[in-house]
Design a protein around this motif. Structure first.
Motif, short mmCIF file in Angstrom:
data_model
loop_
_atom_site.label_atom_id
_atom_site.label_comp_id
_atom_site.label_asym_id
_atom_site.label_seq_id
_atom_site.Cartn_x
_atom_site.Cartn_y
_atom_site.Cartn_z
N LEU A 136 3.12 -19.17 -65.62
CA LEU A 136 4.38 -19.08 -64.89
C LEU A 136 5.03 -20.46 -64.81
O LEU A 136 4.39 -21.43 -64.41
CB LEU A 136 4.12 -18.55 -63.47
CG LEU A 136 5.32 -18.50 -62.51
CD1 LEU A 136 6.34 -17.49 -63.00
CD2 LEU A 136 4.85 -18.15 -61.09
N ASN A 137 6.30 -20.52 -65.21
CA ASN A 137 7.11 -21.71 -64.99
C ASN A 137 8.07 -21.37 -63.87
O ASN A 137 9.13 -20.79 -64.09
CB ASN A 137 7.87 -22.10 -66.26
CG ASN A 137 8.72 -23.35 -66.06
OD1 ASN A 137 8.92 -23.81 -64.94
ND2 ASN A 137 9.22 -23.91 -67.15
N ASP A 138 7.68 -21.70 -62.65
CA ASP A 138 8.45 -21.31 -61.48
C ASP A 138 9.66 -22.21 -61.26
O ASP A 138 10.39 -22.04 -60.29
CB ASP A 138 7.54 -21.32 -60.24
CG ASP A 138 8.01 -20.33 -59.18
OD1 ASP A 138 8.67 -19.34 -59.56
OD2 ASP A 138 7.72 -20.53 -57.99
N TYR A 139 9.89 -23.17 -62.18
CA TYR A 139 11.11 -23.96 -62.11
C TYR A 139 12.29 -23.15 -62.64
O TYR A 139 13.44 -23.45 -62.33
CB TYR A 139 10.97 -25.25 -62.92
CG TYR A 139 10.07 -26.28 -62.28
CD1 TYR A 139 10.57 -27.13 -61.29
CD2 TYR A 139 8.73 -26.40 -62.65
CE1 TYR A 139 9.74 -28.07 -60.69
CE2 TYR A 139 7.91 -27.34 -62.05
CZ TYR A 139 8.42 -28.17 -61.07
OH TYR A 139 7.60 -29.10 -60.48
N VAL A 140 12.00 -22.13 -63.45
CA VAL A 140 13.06 -21.30 -64.02
C VAL A 140 13.78 -20.52 -62.91
O VAL A 140 15.00 -20.47 -62.85
CB VAL A 140 12.49 -20.33 -65.08
CG1 VAL A 140 13.59 -19.41 -65.60
CG2 VAL A 140 11.86 -21.11 -66.23
N GLU A 141 12.99 -19.90 -62.03
CA GLU A 141 13.53 -19.21 -60.87
C GLU A 141 12.73 -19.67 -59.65
O GLU A 141 11.79 -19.00 -59.23
CB GLU A 141 13.44 -17.69 -61.04
CG GLU A 141 14.32 -17.14 -62.16
CD GLU A 141 14.26 -15.64 -62.26
OE1 GLU A 141 13.71 -14.99 -61.34
OE2 GLU A 141 14.76 -15.10 -63.26
N PRO A 142 13.08 -20.81 -59.08
CA PRO A 142 12.29 -21.40 -57.99
C PRO A 142 12.12 -20.49 -56.78
O PRO A 142 13.06 -19.81 -56.37
CB PRO A 142 13.09 -22.66 -57.61
CG PRO A 142 13.87 -22.98 -58.84
CD PRO A 142 14.23 -21.64 -59.43
N HIS A 143 10.91 -20.49 -56.25
CA HIS A 143 10.61 -19.77 -55.02
C HIS A 143 11.17 -20.57 -53.85
O HIS A 143 11.24 -21.81 -53.92
CB HIS A 143 9.09 -19.61 -54.88
CG HIS A 143 8.66 -18.73 -53.76
ND1 HIS A 143 8.58 -19.18 -52.46
CD2 HIS A 143 8.31 -17.43 -53.74
CE1 HIS A 143 8.18 -18.19 -51.69
NE2 HIS A 143 8.01 -17.11 -52.43
N PRO A 144 11.59 -19.91 -52.76
CA PRO A 144 12.10 -20.65 -51.60
C PRO A 144 11.12 -21.70 -51.07
O PRO A 144 11.55 -22.71 -50.49
CB PRO A 144 12.34 -19.55 -50.56
CG PRO A 144 12.61 -18.33 -51.38
CD PRO A 144 11.73 -18.45 -52.58
N LEU A 145 9.83 -21.46 -51.25
CA LEU A 145 8.83 -22.41 -50.75
C LEU A 145 8.54 -23.54 -51.74
O LEU A 145 7.71 -24.40 -51.48
CB LEU A 145 7.53 -21.66 -50.42
CG LEU A 145 7.62 -20.65 -49.28
CD1 LEU A 145 6.28 -19.95 -49.08
CD2 LEU A 145 8.06 -21.33 -47.99
#
Length: 201
Positions: A94-103
């Motif tokens: 998972l590259n969570d920079y693509v759709e950042p989580h609020p946390l």
């Protein structure tokens, strides 16, 4: 009976933590991450000595720009485990920079494999932007300090009970919810925890 249950829960937690330490050493996973990223920290239930199931959380500093290198870790980890006689069963990138989580955003690998005794393990590996990593480590240190003053068996009992309910742990309450609930001294049951969280209100 309650005392015996508490003793059993403590024994399970101790056994799991010993298994986790042995696994990290024998697979070389922690050394691998430390060499690559300069620091790798075991956190979560294994870090807090509050284990109920075979699950590891490892955090390290890693700039978002290193996503390509992070993506290639999957093959390297599989080869590392194979070299120790283990096979990586599942790996989720998972590259969570693509759709950042609020946390917060980070890079992630969710690993699943069996240890040398054929026990299944899940390992959640997160790479955080270095400053974010430092902030998270400071928060983690505060949580560890708070948990040290809590009723340890209360936490273990609630985690066991939450785990025993289908579709409950992780969906209705999380381990972090239980930790915060215990730190707040807000009650002793999952129902009280739900009320404390405002579930169903």
């Amino acid at each position: 009976m309650a005392a015996k249950d508490a003793e059993t829960r403590a024994e399970i937690a101790a056994e799991l933590r010993a298994e986790a330490r042995l696994l990290l050493v024998e697979t070389g996973l922690l050394a691998f991450f430390t060499e690559r990223f300069g620091q790798a920290v075991v956190t979560g239930s294994a870090g807090y000595d509050l284990m109920v199931w075979r699950d590891l959380d490892i955090h390290m500093p890693c700039e978002g720009e290193r996503w390509g290198e992070w993506a290639r870790l999957g093959a390297e980890i599989a080869e590392l485990l194979a070299g120790r006689g283990l096979m990586l069963h599942k790996a989720q990138y998972l590259n969570d920079y693509v759709e950042p989580h609020p946390l917060g955003a980070g890079l992630y690998w969710g690993l699943e494999f069996k240890d040398f005794a054929d026990n299944p393990w899940r390992c959640d590996v997160w790479g955080w932007e270095p400053f974010d990593f430092a902030v998270r480590q400071a928060r983690d240190a505060n949580l560890r300090a708070d948990l040290s003053g809590c009723d340890r068996d209360l936490i273990l009992r609630l985690k066991h009970e939450a785990r025993a309910r289908d579709g409950y742990h992780g969906a209705v309450v999380t381990s972090f919810d239980i930790y915060q609930f215990a730190v707040a001294g807000a009650g002793e049951t999952l129902e009280e925890l739900e009320a404390w969280k405002g579930i169903g209100t």
